[in-house]
Design a protein around this motif. Structure first.
Motif, short mmCIF file in Angstrom:
data_model
loop_
_atom_site.label_atom_id
_atom_site.label_comp_id
_atom_site.label_asym_id
_atom_site.label_seq_id
_atom_site.Cartn_x
_atom_site.Cartn_y
_atom_site.Cartn_z
N THR A 1 -80.34 45.90 -33.50
CA THR A 1 -80.66 45.84 -34.92
C THR A 1 -80.54 44.43 -35.46
OG1 THR A 1 -79.80 48.08 -35.22
CG2 THR A 1 -80.07 46.77 -37.20
N ASN A 2 -79.43 43.76 -35.10
CA ASN A 2 -79.20 42.41 -35.61
C ASN A 2 -78.46 41.59 -34.54
OD1 ASN A 2 -78.47 40.10 -37.07
ND2 ASN A 2 -78.35 41.26 -38.97
N TYR B 1 -75.12 49.14 -39.63
CA TYR B 1 -76.04 49.04 -38.50
C TYR B 1 -76.29 47.60 -38.06
CZ TYR B 1 -76.38 53.92 -39.38
OH TYR B 1 -76.04 55.23 -39.56
N ASP B 2 -75.80 46.62 -38.81
CA ASP B 2 -75.91 45.23 -38.37
C ASP B 2 -75.04 44.96 -37.14
OD1 ASP B 2 -77.74 44.30 -40.26
OD2 ASP B 2 -76.18 43.88 -41.73
#
Length: 103
Positions: free
Chosen positions: A72-73, A66-67
């Motif tokens: 998210t990131n 999910y990065d």
């Protein structure tokens, strides 16, 4: 849309390792997160090993699945976009007469 069960069967039976070598002579870039438990990094490593040049494999150390998403990131997302754009500029340029414009 509604998809028939045959679509799911075909996805489960598809083995990209068997056709990865056919991508060449086009370049292929694999970017994977080291700690991805959704899609293990071994998937990209296997495809990379079976692909012909030009090819590149980037494993983002300490990162998870999910990065990769901007929301998210954003820092990792920018790193991924920089890697991808550099690869595209090096391996996927069109004729010099083509001008790419952003909207």
């Amino acid at each position: 849309p509604i998809y028939p069960l045959e679509t799911a069967d075909a996805l489960l039976e598809f083995k990209p390792e068997l056709v990865a070598h056919q991508i060449a002579p086009r370049g292929v870039l694999f970017i994977h997160m080291e700690k991805d438990v959704t899609v293990p990094a071994e998937e990209s490593i296997s495809l990379y090993e079976k692909s012909a040049e030009p090819k590149k494999l980037v494993i983002m150390n300490g990162r998870n699945h999910y990065d990769t998403f901007q929301f998210t990131n954003p820092v990792v997302f920018e790193e991924i976009m920089t890697i991808a754009l550099d690869w595209f500029a090096q391996h996927m340029r069109g004729p010099e007469s083509v001008t790419i414009r952003s909207a």
